[in-house]
Design a protein around this motif. Structure first.
Motif, mmCIF file in Angstrom:
data_model
loop_
_atom_site.group_PDB
_atom_site.id
_atom_site.type_symbol
_atom_site.label_atom_id
_atom_site.label_comp_id
_atom_site.label_asym_id
_atom_site.label_seq_id
_atom_site.Cartn_x
_atom_site.Cartn_y
_atom_site.Cartn_z
ATOM 1 N N ASP A 156 0.850 -1.186 0.000
ATOM 2 C CA ASP A 156 0.000 0.000 0.000
ATOM 3 C C ASP A 156 0.888 1.239 0.000
ATOM 4 O O ASP A 156 1.874 1.306 0.740
ATOM 5 C CB ASP A 156 -0.910 0.021 1.233
ATOM 6 N N TRP A 157 0.497 2.229 -0.801
ATOM 7 C CA TRP A 157 1.314 3.418 -1.005
ATOM 8 C C TRP A 157 0.469 4.674 -0.830
ATOM 9 O O TRP A 157 -0.753 4.649 -0.977
ATOM 10 C CB TRP A 157 1.916 3.425 -2.417
ATOM 11 N N GLU A 158 1.179 5.760 -0.560
ATOM 12 C CA GLU A 158 0.543 7.070 -0.492
ATOM 13 C C GLU A 158 1.538 8.116 -0.997
ATOM 14 O O GLU A 158 2.715 8.098 -0.617
ATOM 15 C CB GLU A 158 0.132 7.400 0.948
ATOM 16 N N ILE A 159 1.062 9.018 -1.835
ATOM 17 C CA ILE A 159 1.877 10.131 -2.295
ATOM 18 C C ILE A 159 1.137 11.426 -1.976
ATOM 19 O O ILE A 159 -0.093 11.495 -2.088
ATOM 20 C CB ILE A 159 2.202 10.030 -3.805
ATOM 21 N N LYS A 160 1.885 12.394 -1.520
ATOM 22 C CA LYS A 160 1.291 13.640 -1.050
ATOM 23 C C LYS A 160 2.051 14.823 -1.631
ATOM 24 O O LYS A 160 3.286 14.803 -1.727
ATOM 25 C CB LYS A 160 1.358 13.679 0.482
ATOM 26 N N SER A 161 1.332 15.868 -2.020
ATOM 27 C CA SER A 161 1.958 17.112 -2.470
ATOM 28 C C SER A 161 1.157 18.283 -1.910
ATOM 29 O O SER A 161 -0.076 18.226 -1.846
ATOM 30 C CB SER A 161 2.013 17.191 -4.001
ATOM 31 N N GLY A 162 1.870 19.315 -1.486
ATOM 32 C CA GLY A 162 1.165 20.414 -0.845
ATOM 33 C C GLY A 162 1.863 21.752 -0.982
ATOM 34 O O GLY A 162 3.050 21.832 -1.306
ATOM 35 N N ILE A 163 1.083 22.795 -0.741
ATOM 36 C CA ILE A 163 1.571 24.177 -0.731
ATOM 37 C C ILE A 163 1.594 24.660 0.713
ATOM 38 O O ILE A 163 0.603 24.529 1.444
ATOM 39 C CB ILE A 163 0.661 25.089 -1.575
ATOM 40 N N LEU A 164 2.726 25.227 1.132
ATOM 41 C CA LEU A 164 2.916 25.739 2.487
ATOM 42 C C LEU A 164 3.020 27.254 2.441
ATOM 43 O O LEU A 164 3.768 27.794 1.620
ATOM 44 C CB LEU A 164 4.182 25.161 3.115
ATOM 45 N N PHE B 99 1.774 38.119 15.370
ATOM 46 C CA PHE B 99 0.997 36.930 15.041
ATOM 47 C C PHE B 99 1.451 36.365 13.700
ATOM 48 O O PHE B 99 1.912 37.098 12.816
ATOM 49 C CB PHE B 99 -0.497 37.258 14.970
ATOM 50 N N SER B 100 1.302 35.043 13.543
ATOM 51 C CA SER B 100 1.642 34.367 12.287
ATOM 52 C C SER B 100 0.519 33.409 11.917
ATOM 53 O O SER B 100 -0.003 32.698 12.781
ATOM 54 C CB SER B 100 2.957 33.582 12.405
ATOM 55 N N LEU B 101 0.172 33.389 10.636
ATOM 56 C CA LEU B 101 -0.823 32.453 10.114
ATOM 57 C C LEU B 101 -0.118 31.508 9.153
ATOM 58 O O LEU B 101 0.435 31.925 8.140
ATOM 59 C CB LEU B 101 -1.938 33.197 9.389
ATOM 60 N N THR B 102 -0.114 30.209 9.479
ATOM 61 C CA THR B 102 0.532 29.180 8.663
ATOM 62 C C THR B 102 -0.537 28.240 8.116
ATOM 63 O O THR B 102 -1.422 27.800 8.851
ATOM 64 C CB THR B 102 1.527 28.369 9.507
ATOM 65 N N THR B 103 -0.468 27.942 6.817
ATOM 66 C CA THR B 103 -1.429 27.033 6.199
ATOM 67 C C THR B 103 -0.711 25.971 5.379
ATOM 68 O O THR B 103 0.340 26.224 4.793
ATOM 69 C CB THR B 103 -2.422 27.773 5.284
ATOM 70 N N ASN B 104 -1.284 24.772 5.353
ATOM 71 C CA ASN B 104 -0.839 23.663 4.507
ATOM 72 C C ASN B 104 -2.046 23.161 3.730
ATOM 73 O O ASN B 104 -3.022 22.703 4.320
ATOM 74 C CB ASN B 104 -0.298 22.496 5.337
ATOM 75 N N VAL B 105 -1.998 23.252 2.409
ATOM 76 C CA VAL B 105 -3.054 22.724 1.548
ATOM 77 C C VAL B 105 -2.451 21.574 0.749
ATOM 78 O O VAL B 105 -1.489 21.769 -0.002
ATOM 79 C CB VAL B 105 -3.607 23.807 0.598
ATOM 80 N N PHE C 99 -6.374 20.050 4.789
ATOM 81 C CA PHE C 99 -6.095 21.450 5.088
ATOM 82 C C PHE C 99 -5.697 21.557 6.551
ATOM 83 O O PHE C 99 -6.392 21.052 7.431
ATOM 84 C CB PHE C 99 -7.314 22.328 4.814
ATOM 85 N N LYS C 100 -4.563 22.212 6.803
ATOM 86 C CA LYS C 100 -4.080 22.445 8.157
ATOM 87 C C LYS C 100 -3.785 23.935 8.314
ATOM 88 O O LYS C 100 -3.264 24.573 7.389
ATOM 89 C CB LYS C 100 -2.807 21.648 8.441
ATOM 90 N N MET C 101 -4.079 24.459 9.494
ATOM 91 C CA MET C 101 -3.854 25.886 9.737
ATOM 92 C C MET C 101 -3.421 26.100 11.180
ATOM 93 O O MET C 101 -3.925 25.441 12.099
ATOM 94 C CB MET C 101 -5.128 26.684 9.455
ATOM 95 N N LYS C 102 -2.480 27.008 11.354
ATOM 96 C CA LYS C 102 -2.009 27.379 12.695
ATOM 97 C C LYS C 102 -1.972 28.898 12.791
ATOM 98 O O LYS C 102 -1.362 29.568 11.947
ATOM 99 C CB LYS C 102 -0.615 26.815 12.966
ATOM 100 N N TYR C 103 -2.645 29.435 13.819
ATOM 101 C CA TYR C 103 -2.596 30.871 14.105
ATOM 102 C C TYR C 103 -1.829 31.040 15.409
ATOM 103 O O TYR C 103 -2.287 30.629 16.472
ATOM 104 C CB TYR C 103 -3.997 31.452 14.207
ATOM 105 N N PRO D 282 2.081 30.344 21.991
ATOM 106 C CA PRO D 282 0.773 29.692 21.950
ATOM 107 C C PRO D 282 0.115 29.841 20.583
ATOM 108 O O PRO D 282 0.388 30.786 19.839
ATOM 109 C CB PRO D 282 -0.023 30.422 23.038
ATOM 110 N N ALA D 283 -0.774 28.891 20.267
ATOM 111 C CA ALA D 283 -1.407 28.892 18.948
ATOM 112 C C ALA D 283 -2.754 28.186 19.007
ATOM 113 O O ALA D 283 -3.069 27.465 19.960
ATOM 114 C CB ALA D 283 -0.502 28.216 17.919
ATOM 115 N N ILE D 284 -3.536 28.391 17.962
ATOM 116 C CA ILE D 284 -4.749 27.621 17.695
ATOM 117 C C ILE D 284 -4.528 26.890 16.377
ATOM 118 O O ILE D 284 -4.097 27.496 15.387
ATOM 119 C CB ILE D 284 -5.985 28.525 17.590
ATOM 120 N N GLU D 285 -4.837 25.574 16.349
ATOM 121 C CA GLU D 285 -4.671 24.785 15.134
ATOM 122 C C GLU D 285 -6.018 24.260 14.654
ATOM 123 O O GLU D 285 -6.899 23.931 15.454
ATOM 124 C CB GLU D 285 -3.722 23.613 15.381
ATOM 125 N N PHE D 286 -6.132 24.171 13.326
ATOM 126 C CA PHE D 286 -7.358 23.672 12.685
ATOM 127 C C PHE D 286 -6.971 22.642 11.637
ATOM 128 O O PHE D 286 -6.019 22.854 10.869
ATOM 129 C CB PHE D 286 -8.111 24.832 12.031
#
Length: 224
Positions: free
Chosen positions: A114-122, A130-136, A154-158, A168-172
């Motif tokens: 079983d395999w998985e391939i992933k590609s994303g924009i950071l 404050f910093s807003l970080t996103t991973n799509v 989708f991942k997000m960190k504020y 400290p941060a909030i993650e979604f």
């Protein structure tokens, strides 16, 4: 006492709650990393650990190899999969309205084909302290025991950059059949040159309607 219930292959659906990647790479850095992720829901408790070593291929690109372990029904840890990860920093920090990077990852299950391939924009954007970080990310899975499918994550960190050691941060997190949010903390301790130790701790509650669905995640990373 925590119990374990098998829920199928440990692929993207089970562990979308993980590290939120920043789009930065230190010039010719090397790093070692340890991660722990523990998810408790109505089906039981899933526990996973990752150990990795990375080496920069250039000033902007780093390649990492992960060994992923998971706990089985006998409460024993064994190697579940291997991952190869490539990250590239596309822009200099502060060069544009946001900082950009890309992520590519290939995962192979240890005992199954079983395999998985992933590609994303950071991305990361600063607003004062404050910093807003996103991973799509797009994820494609295929193999002998899972169906071929494409998923999105989708991942997000504020984050509030209070002091370097405590931020400290909030993650979604959002993926197929999962939405979660919760508090997180991270910090960095710098030493001589570009040596630095990073830590992260987060507690994410699932918002899927289950009676119980929460994930604890921890990261230690040493860069030099």
């Amino acid at each position: 006492m925590l119990s374990f219930s098998p829920v199928g292959p440990v692929m993207a659906d089970n562990f979308v709650v993980d590290k939120v990647y920043h789009p930065y790479v230190l010039p010719f850095e090397r790093e070692f990393e340890w991660r722990l992720t523990s998810r408790q829901n109505d089906e039981g408790n899933l526990l996973m650990q990752r150990i990795s070593a990375g080496h920069a291929l250039s000033e902007r690109t780093i390649l990492e190899l992960y060994v992923v372990g998971s706990r089985d029904e006998n409460d024993d840890f064994s190697v579940a999969s291997y991952e190869l990860e490539l990250r590239t920093m596309l822009t200099e920090q502060g060069q544009y309205w946001a900082d950009w990077g890309v992520l590519f990852e290939l995962e192979k299950q240890n005992d199954r084909n079983d395999w998985e391939i992933k590609s994303g924009i950071l991305t990361e954007k600063e607003f004062g302290r404050f910093s807003l970080t996103t991973n799509v990310t797009l994820v494609y899975e295929w193999g002998e025991t899972i169906k071929n499918e494409i998923e999105g994550e989708f991942k997000m960190k504020y984050r509030y950059r209070w002091i370097p050691e405590v931020q400290p941060a909030i993650e979604f997190y959002a993926a197929e059949d999962f939405i979660g949010v919760g508090p997180a903390f991270m910090g960095i301790r710098r030493f001589d040159g570009q040596k630095q130790l990073k830590w992260e701790l987060g507690f994410i509650a699932g918002l899927n309607g289950d009676n119980k669905d929460h994930t604890l995640r921890m990261v230690l990373e040493y860069e030099f």
